[in-house]
Design a protein around this motif. Structure first.
Motif, PDB file in Angstrom:
ATOM      1  N   ASP A  20     -21.815  69.122 -18.924  1.00 29.60           N
ATOM      2  CA  ASP A  20     -22.067  69.210 -17.489  1.00 29.60           C
ATOM      3  C   ASP A  20     -21.117  70.171 -16.796  1.00 29.60           C
ATOM      4  N   TYR A  59     -16.351  62.699 -13.227  1.00 26.92           N
ATOM      5  CA  TYR A  59     -17.197  62.612 -14.413  1.00 26.92           C
ATOM      6  C   TYR A  59     -16.366  62.145 -15.604  1.00 26.92           C
ATOM      7  N   SER A  63     -16.721  58.519 -17.570  1.00 30.59           N
ATOM      8  CA  SER A  63     -17.351  58.617 -18.887  1.00 30.59           C
ATOM      9  C   SER A  63     -16.385  58.853 -20.032  1.00 30.59           C
ATOM     10  N   ARG A 418     -23.596  61.554 -12.254  1.00 32.31           N
ATOM     11  CA  ARG A 418     -24.080  62.238 -13.456  1.00 32.31           C
ATOM     12  C   ARG A 418     -23.584  61.550 -14.727  1.00 32.31           C
ATOM     13  N   ALA A 419     -22.455  60.872 -14.634  1.00 31.91           N
ATOM     14  CA  ALA A 419     -21.892  60.211 -15.816  1.00 31.91           C
ATOM     15  C   ALA A 419     -22.458  58.819 -16.034  1.00 31.91           C
ATOM     16  N   GLU A 421     -24.576  55.769 -16.905  1.00 32.51           N
ATOM     17  CA  GLU A 421     -25.651  55.560 -17.870  1.00 32.51           C
ATOM     18  C   GLU A 421     -26.042  54.086 -17.888  1.00 32.51           C
ATOM     19  N   ASP A 422     -27.023  53.753 -18.711  1.00 32.43           N
ATOM     20  CA  ASP A 422     -27.422  52.362 -18.945  1.00 32.43           C
ATOM     21  C   ASP A 422     -27.898  51.677 -17.671  1.00 32.43           C
ATOM     22  N   ARG A 424     -26.882  51.767 -14.629  1.00 31.37           N
ATOM     23  CA  ARG A 424     -25.898  51.350 -13.631  1.00 31.37           C
ATOM     24  C   ARG A 424     -26.153  52.043 -12.292  1.00 31.37           C
ATOM     25  N   ARG A 450     -29.485  59.010  -9.572  1.00 33.95           N
ATOM     26  CA  ARG A 450     -30.678  58.210  -9.861  1.00 33.95           C
ATOM     27  C   ARG A 450     -30.690  56.966  -8.987  1.00 33.95           C
TER      28      ARG A 450
END
Length: 552
Positions: A20, A59, A63, A418-419, A421-422, A424, A450
């Protein structure tokens, strides 16, 4: 090896380490961004150059993976300096790829970017036509091994020139395995003799991946455990006391003060963590294990320079036959259950605005359980770590604390989004002053996230200054901010939003979450400025005492 431009070689080498890139395009980095796209790197545009580094910084914090921020030279570069200084002081690996003056010599508009970076404590690696790849790899390895921000400068006249082939070896394994050697024998003996042991973990322990080893060590000893705010819940389990410092409860702090041997793992023991000298008892033995070259606080009695994970593993071997202390955890559990927790706040304040403590409590019940929290700097900074469930250390990204800045929250939320995931949800907690500083990057967050929730503690003021200086009788006029309708601004940029004047207004946020929590929701929470955070009261009392001691 295919012939590439200098910018292409830089992007090629970086693609082995990062996925990224965050930044603002300008003529100093346009060729790099073109090459980065060809290498398959994901570019997230931000709207202010300072956000490029802040996003890459966050980030990494969320992450554990390296990211790149990029700006053009000159004003683009200088706009990024506050975020660069924060990354350096917070020991966050990040790479700033920036344009620079031509290799033939500076132009009238150029500034000495190398000297500026050095003043912030950041090393600059300037690529050449013949060694662009090697220099890029050197910069990356420096950032990762030193845990710091670096500047990778591409002279303007070289950016689009072809570069020769380079025979680059595979990246070296970046691991630290020093377990502290024979000094750990003394540490093991002290821990074995302890009747009231305490293990205090910091961000260094989290970054080293030492949580499992330290947790097992605590269980073997029957020790209590705690963490700094940046290692929140790393050692969660039986005997866990929560946060050490101003965000913790007085009951937990009292228990920490009774420990006879304290193992400090990867924590710097800042004045805030130590409650300005009042956290640990005067007779407790303090052991510090850290990668620093020397003890980071005079309170340390025994210092071991080592990788925390390796050292904890070695201690488990040395303490293999030791039995846990009986009773210490049981007593602590009873006292924690009986003792007061954090103040839940008022239903109604005198000025009719929300009590931030009651708001924070209510938000914890509303926010999705799978959450990663980004916390900007400001008076409100303690409400999230005090009142919200933060699942893992990487789920609390506290920015601005190292450099004592505000205004990096929105930019950091872009990187953390951006980091994440899953499934969250990214949650940003900000004040109105800091939010206004970074307002342009609300659009960046809306585009990148998201699922994101923005909580603005809007007291129409710079709250910390109101409490520190307004309370002393200084004029409050410069400390006040005309009340901004952040909800309206958010809707104009494409987010869902609501003004929260009462706890019942949180129904709008609940409905959005129940509908799938997709996109970005901005909660403009109108809080009172009459409630002073306990951590700030503690800091103010310590400052007053220090001034009195000097005057006396």
């Amino acid at each position: 090896m295919t012939t590439l431009t200098v910018s292409g070689r830089v992007a090629q080498v970086l693609s082995s380490h990062v996925s990224d890139v965050f930044g603002v395009m300008g003529n100093g980095n346009v060729y790099f961004l073109d090459a980065a796209e060809q290498q398959g790197l994901r570019f997230t545009p931000v709207r202010h150059e300072g956000a490029a580094i802040a996003a890459a910084d966050a980030y990494y914090r969320a992450s554990g993976r390296l990211a790149v921020g990029t700006t053009t030279y000159g004003p683009g570069y200088t706009n990024a300096l506050t975020a660069l200084a924060e990354a350096v002081q917070a020991q966050i690996p990040v790479v700033l790829v920036t344009g620079d003056a031509p290799s033939s010599g500076a132009r009238p508009q150029d500034v000495d970017q190398v000297a500026i970076a050095a003043g912030l404590g950041a090393a600059t690696f300037t690529v050449t036509r013949d060694a662009a790849g090697a220099i890029t790899r050197q910069a990356v390895e420096f950032a990762l091994t030193r845990r710091t921000a670096v500047v990778l400068a591409v002279p303007y006249d070289l950016a689009a020139l072809e570069t020769g082939d380079e025979d680059l070896p595979e990246p070296s394994a970046l691991t630290v395995t020093d377990d502290g050697g024979t000094e750990l024998g003394q540490v093991a003996r002290l821990l074995a003799w302890a009747r009231r042991p305490l293990i205090l973990a910091g961000r260094g322990a989290h970054l080293a991946g030492a949580g499992p080893e330290l947790r097992e060590l605590a269980d073997r000893l029957g020790a209590l455990a705690a963490g700094t705010a940046l290692a929140l819940n790393l050692l969660k389990g039986e005997g866990y006391l929560g946060v050490a410092g101003g965000f913790g409860t007085d009951t937990a702090a009292g228990l920490m003060g009774e420990a006879d041997v304290v193992l400090v793992a990867g924590a710097s023991l800042s004045p805030f963590t130590l409650r300005f000298g009042h956290l640990l008892g005067p007779d407790s033995t303090v052991i510090q294990i850290d990668t620093a070259l020397q003890p980071t606080n005079p309170r340390v009695d025994l210092f071991v320079q080592a990788d925390v994970k390796a050292a904890a593993s070695r201690l488990l071997t040395l303490l293999d036959r030791e039995a846990a202390v009986a009773g210490w955890r049981a007593e602590a559990s009873q006292r924690l259950a009986a003792g007061p927790g954090h103040d839940v706040g008022l239903e109604v304040t005198e000025d009719g605005r929300l009590d931030p403590r009651a708001l924070a409590t209510a938000l914890d019940a509303v926010l999705p359980e799978r959450r990663t929290v980004v916390q900007d700097g400001g008076h409100f900074i303690g409400w999230a770590p005090m009142y919200w469930n933060i699942p893992r250390p990487q789920d609390l990204v506290m920015v601005g604390t190292a450099f004592q800045s505000i205004g990096l929250g929105l930019a950091s939320a872009v990187g953390a989004a951006r980091a994440v995931e899953d499934g969250r949800t990214l949650v940003l907690a900000s004040g109105d002053g800091g939010f206004l500083m970074g307002l342009a990057d609300l659009e960046s967050l809306i585009g990148a996230a998201r699922s994101a929730i923005v909580v603005i503690y809007n007291d129409a003021a710079y709250g910390a200054e109101i409490h520190q200086y307004g309370s002393q009788g200084l004029t409050e006029k410069p400390m006040l901010i005309p009340e901004v309708d952040f909800s309206g601004v958010a809707r104009a940029l494409g987010a869902e939003s609501a003004i929260i004047r009462s706890l019942s207004d949180l129904a709008a946020l609940t409905n959005w979450i129940d509908a799938g929590a997709k996109g970005t929701f901005v909660a403009d929470c109108r809080i009172t400025s009459s409630v002073r955070a306990p951590w700030l009261s503690e800091w103010m009392q310590a400052s007053t005492a220090a001034k009195a001691a000097v005057a006396g």
